[in-house]
Design an enzyme around this catalytic site. Structure first.
Site, PDB file in Angstrom:
ATOM      1  N   LYS A  90     -31.575  14.916  31.980  1.00 50.92           N
ATOM      2  CA  LYS A  90     -32.669  13.878  32.025  1.00 50.92           C
ATOM      3  C   LYS A  90     -33.593  14.296  30.808  1.00 50.92           C
ATOM      4  O   LYS A  90     -34.032  15.474  30.705  1.00 50.92           O
ATOM      5  CB  LYS A  90     -33.347  13.984  33.392  1.00 50.92           C
ATOM      6  CG  LYS A  90     -34.633  13.159  33.510  1.00 50.92           C
ATOM      7  CD  LYS A  90     -34.091  11.581  34.021  1.00 50.92           C
ATOM      8  CE  LYS A  90     -35.147  10.558  33.815  1.00 50.92           C
ATOM      9  NZ  LYS A  90     -35.025  10.136  32.514  1.00 50.92           N
ATOM     10  N   GLN A 111     -37.137  20.638  27.652  1.00 52.03           N
ATOM     11  CA  GLN A 111     -37.090  19.834  28.693  1.00 52.03           C
ATOM     12  C   GLN A 111     -36.406  20.424  29.769  1.00 52.03           C
ATOM     13  O   GLN A 111     -36.417  20.103  31.137  1.00 52.03           O
ATOM     14  CB  GLN A 111     -36.110  18.338  28.166  1.00 52.03           C
ATOM     15  CG  GLN A 111     -36.134  17.060  29.182  1.00 52.03           C
ATOM     16  CD  GLN A 111     -37.505  16.467  28.707  1.00 52.03           C
ATOM     17  OE1 GLN A 111     -37.908  16.210  27.705  1.00 52.03           O
ATOM     18  NE2 GLN A 111     -38.098  15.855  30.171  1.00 52.03           N
ATOM     19  N   LYS A 114     -39.391  22.226  31.614  1.00 54.47           N
ATOM     20  CA  LYS A 114     -40.194  21.245  32.055  1.00 54.47           C
ATOM     21  C   LYS A 114     -39.727  20.562  33.495  1.00 54.47           C
ATOM     22  O   LYS A 114     -40.419  20.425  34.485  1.00 54.47           O
ATOM     23  CB  LYS A 114     -40.454  20.023  30.891  1.00 54.47           C
ATOM     24  CG  LYS A 114     -41.272  18.853  31.395  1.00 54.47           C
ATOM     25  CD  LYS A 114     -41.151  17.898  30.352  1.00 54.47           C
ATOM     26  CE  LYS A 114     -41.252  18.101  29.076  1.00 54.47           C
ATOM     27  NZ  LYS A 114     -41.678  16.936  28.187  1.00 54.47           N
ATOM     28  N   LYS A 126     -31.818  15.254  25.920  1.00 55.93           N
ATOM     29  CA  LYS A 126     -32.854  14.512  24.880  1.00 55.93           C
ATOM     30  C   LYS A 126     -31.856  14.055  23.780  1.00 55.93           C
ATOM     31  O   LYS A 126     -30.812  14.348  23.600  1.00 55.93           O
ATOM     32  CB  LYS A 126     -33.575  15.581  24.495  1.00 55.93           C
ATOM     33  CG  LYS A 126     -34.896  15.079  23.742  1.00 55.93           C
ATOM     34  CD  LYS A 126     -36.104  14.767  24.874  1.00 55.93           C
ATOM     35  CE  LYS A 126     -37.324  13.976  24.433  1.00 55.93           C
ATOM     36  NZ  LYS A 126     -38.463  14.160  25.281  1.00 55.93           N
ATOM     37  N   GLY A 165     -37.717   6.935  27.466  1.00 57.76           N
ATOM     38  CA  GLY A 165     -38.436   6.943  26.224  1.00 57.76           C
ATOM     39  C   GLY A 165     -38.993   7.898  25.691  1.00 57.76           C
ATOM     40  O   GLY A 165     -39.134   9.140  26.531  1.00 57.76           O
ATOM     41  N   ASP A 166     -39.308   8.283  24.482  1.00 52.40           N
ATOM     42  CA  ASP A 166     -40.035   9.157  23.918  1.00 52.40           C
ATOM     43  C   ASP A 166     -40.791   8.382  22.677  1.00 52.40           C
ATOM     44  O   ASP A 166     -40.822   7.186  22.846  1.00 52.40           O
ATOM     45  CB  ASP A 166     -39.393  10.434  23.567  1.00 52.40           C
ATOM     46  CG  ASP A 166     -39.979  11.585  23.145  1.00 52.40           C
ATOM     47  OD1 ASP A 166     -40.254  12.372  23.938  1.00 52.40           O
ATOM     48  OD2 ASP A 166     -40.288  11.776  21.731  1.00 52.40           O
ATOM     49  N   THR A 209     -47.407  10.134  32.265  1.00 54.31           N
ATOM     50  CA  THR A 209     -47.516  11.292  31.254  1.00 54.31           C
ATOM     51  C   THR A 209     -49.019  11.588  31.206  1.00 54.31           C
ATOM     52  O   THR A 209     -49.526  12.935  31.621  1.00 54.31           O
ATOM     53  CB  THR A 209     -46.850  11.104  30.097  1.00 54.31           C
ATOM     54  OG1 THR A 209     -45.355  10.593  30.408  1.00 54.31           O
ATOM     55  CG2 THR A 209     -46.633  12.370  29.388  1.00 54.31           C
ATOM     56  N   ASN A 240     -48.464   5.858  23.960  1.00 53.35           N
ATOM     57  CA  ASN A 240     -48.461   5.788  25.367  1.00 53.35           C
ATOM     58  C   ASN A 240     -49.206   7.141  25.973  1.00 53.35           C
ATOM     59  O   ASN A 240     -50.031   7.033  26.851  1.00 53.35           O
ATOM     60  CB  ASN A 240     -47.030   5.601  25.776  1.00 53.35           C
ATOM     61  CG  ASN A 240     -47.056   5.658  27.257  1.00 53.35           C
ATOM     62  OD1 ASN A 240     -46.555   6.976  27.989  1.00 53.35           O
ATOM     63  ND2 ASN A 240     -47.454   4.652  27.925  1.00 53.35           N
ATOM     64  N   SER A 379     -40.338   9.616  36.281  1.00 54.68           N
ATOM     65  CA  SER A 379     -38.817   9.146  35.731  1.00 54.68           C
ATOM     66  C   SER A 379     -38.064   9.171  36.994  1.00 54.68           C
ATOM     67  O   SER A 379     -37.094   8.629  37.566  1.00 54.68           O
ATOM     68  CB  SER A 379     -38.165   9.749  34.453  1.00 54.68           C
ATOM     69  OG  SER A 379     -38.649   8.951  33.340  1.00 54.68           O
TER      70      SER A 379
HETATM   71  O1  2IT Z   1     -40.772  14.263  26.837  1.00 53.31           O
HETATM   72  C1  2IT Z   1     -40.567  13.896  27.942  1.00 53.31           C
HETATM   73  O2  2IT Z   1     -40.778  14.520  29.090  1.00 53.31           O
HETATM   74  C2  2IT Z   1     -40.113  12.425  27.989  1.00 53.31           C
HETATM   75  N1  2IT Z   1     -40.004  11.918  26.869  1.00 53.31           N
HETATM   76  C3  2IT Z   1     -40.004  11.816  29.277  1.00 53.31           C
HETATM   77  C4  2IT Z   1     -38.415  12.166  29.574  1.00 53.31           C
HETATM   78  C5  2IT Z   1     -38.144  11.267  30.820  1.00 53.31           C
HETATM   79  O3  2IT Z   1     -36.943  11.208  31.035  1.00 53.31           O
HETATM   80  O4  2IT Z   1     -38.982  10.558  31.338  1.00 53.31           O
END
Ligand code: 2IT
Length: 447
Positions: A90, A111, A114, A126, A165-166, A209, A240, A379
């Site tokens: 994810k 990630q 996190k 990612k 997204g990112d 976020t 965002n 998410s």
């Molecule tokens: O950096 C991040 O945690 C994101 N861009 C969101 C990743 C997600 O799967 O919602």
């Protein structure tokens, strides 16, 4: 132990030449794990670290598309499926010219930890492309997204890998990619998150976020008996993440004095509040990637061309732009200005040298992999909503988000204290995130 950790860092550097961002996160995370490895030699025996620093899989692919002039364009697409010990891969997709394997790997590695900190069942992944959305027409964006998904679809799935997204990828891009995936696979599933509300998106994901970052900052301040009320905050970025952060800071009584873009920063002595927060959305939607128009529109604001906001005096600094936007010179300015709190909104916004300097000067740091985890947490809630064929209310989402952020702060603080680092959230977040993944990897054998 330091020697052993050095060896792992060397392996990663040799195996991934020319990828300094990836080396940076490996170094930052692994050095903080020394006392954990000391206390748990079974992790070393099981090769947990060697396995952790090597992605399970990474794909690189051609993304051909035709621009509005009829000219063929070719970009490079990526997806790293870094670690699936605690759940399906994810993580977001980034579209920016600076995207290359080193950036994708650094983001994917961060990630893992996190996602682990959220307590939810999601592994680390990612991806993205070196595509620059600036100035592109809507039709070009659509063609690019469709071409990107025409290759990516075979590597992902709602139980395998769920992108979101990112930078450069918002609801519009997710919509185009979702449409193409559905067409290719003939399946309506939660394969992407950050979708629009009418087709499976989660109410609250857009602001998650930023809201999460502010909840995390609130917990950091509360540790010292303080609140956000009347605090001045320097924010960077205007996308965002910055938008959600500014909105929540206002709600909790703080005053935001800066936002920034690639063109420079805006200082607003009256605070970025009310209609000015909505105006941030207009700036973003313009597709120009600049903040100067803010200072033209609002008389209380001044624009500083080509500069970052780290020279201004503030109680709290929240970088929300991109990686490595706080260097040692910036950190020195912040300390001179009496900085006490830094809460990272962007992924890895601070260089390791700057982090060390800030730490040595008693600045309390909320690391991005903990502070910005509210986005990916929501998410995962969106995945649950889709899998359950249901809809959650914003109130349900906000309540979970707040609890998750409180819990992440608690885990990081406790892990830090337990392993002898006092109240060091950078170290604590790495340790708490690592322990869950390591235990899952131990249980699943050498895979
Ligand atoms: O950096 C991040 O945690 C994101 N861009 C969101 C990743 C997600 O799967 O919602």
């Amino acid at each position: 132990m330091a020697k052993l950790v050095e060896q792992y860092i060397d392996i990663a550097k040799k195996r991934n030449p020319g990828e300094p961002e990836f080396h940076q996160t490996i170094e930052e995370v692994l050095t903080s794990l020394e006392p954990v490895l000391e206390a748990n030699p079974q992790y070393i025996e099981a090769g947990i670290l060697e396995r952790l620093i090597e992605p399970e899989r990474m794909v690189t692919f051609r993304v051909p598309w035709v621009d509005d002039e009829g000219k063929v364009q070719v970009n490079r697409g990526f997806r790293v499926q870094f670690n699936s010990a605690i759940g399906p891969y994810k993580g977001g997709l980034r579209f920016a010219p600076s995207v290359y394997s080193g950036v994708v790997k650094f983001l994917g590695f961060e990630q893992i930890f996190k996602n682990s900190l959220t307590g939810l069942p999601i592994g680390g992944g990612k991806g993205g492309a070196d595509f620059d959305p600036t100035g592109k027409s809507d039709a070009e964006i659509m063609r690019f997204c469709q071409s990107f998904m025409t290759e990516l679809y075979r590597h992902i799935g709602p139980e395998t890998d769920i992108p979101a997204g990112d930078l450069g990828v918002g609801a519009r891009e997710i919509g185009y990619m979702f449409g193409q995936y559905k067409r290719l696979v003939n399946e309506y599933s939660g394969v992407l998150t950050g979708k629009g509300i009418p087709y499976g998106g989660l109410q609250g994901r857009t602001e998650a976020t930023g809201y999460g970052i502010v909840f995390f900052a609130r917990e950091m301040l509360a540790h010292f008996g303080e609140t956000l009320e009347n605090k001045t905050v320097a924010v960077s970025g205007f996308g965002n993440v910055a938008w959600g952060t500014v909105a929540k800071l206002n709600e909790l009584g703080a005053k935001v004095i800066t936002i920034s873009g690639p063109d420079g920063y805006v200082y607003d002595e009256d605070g970025v509040s009310g209609e000015k927060i909505d105006y941030m959305l207009e700036l973003r939607a313009s597709g120009k990637n600049i903040v100067e128009p803010y200072a033209k529109k609002f008389k209380s604001a001044k624009f500083f061309k080509g500069e970052k906001p780290w020279g201004v005096k503030a109680d709290l600094y929240i970088p929300c732009a991109t990686q490595n936007e706080i260097h040692i010179e910036d950190a020195k300015k912040m300390v001179e200005n009496g900085c006490r709190y830094l809460c990272e909104g962007a992924n890895m916004p601070t260089t390791n040298e700057a982090l060390q300097f800030l730490h040595d000067n008693k600045v309390v740091i909320g690391p991005s992999k903990a502070a910005n985890a509210g986005g990916v947490a929501c998410s995962c809630i969106e995945m649950g909503q889709n899998a359950g064929h249901t809809v959650f209310t914003p109130a349900q989402v906000y309540e979970q988000l707040e609890q998750i952020m409180i819990n992440i702060h608690k885990q990081a603080a406790e892990a830090s204290a337990k392993y002898g680092y006092d109240y060091d959230l950078v170290k604590g977040a790495n340790i708490a995130g690592f322990l869950r993944v390591a235990e899952a990897m131990m249980a699943q054998g050498i895979v």
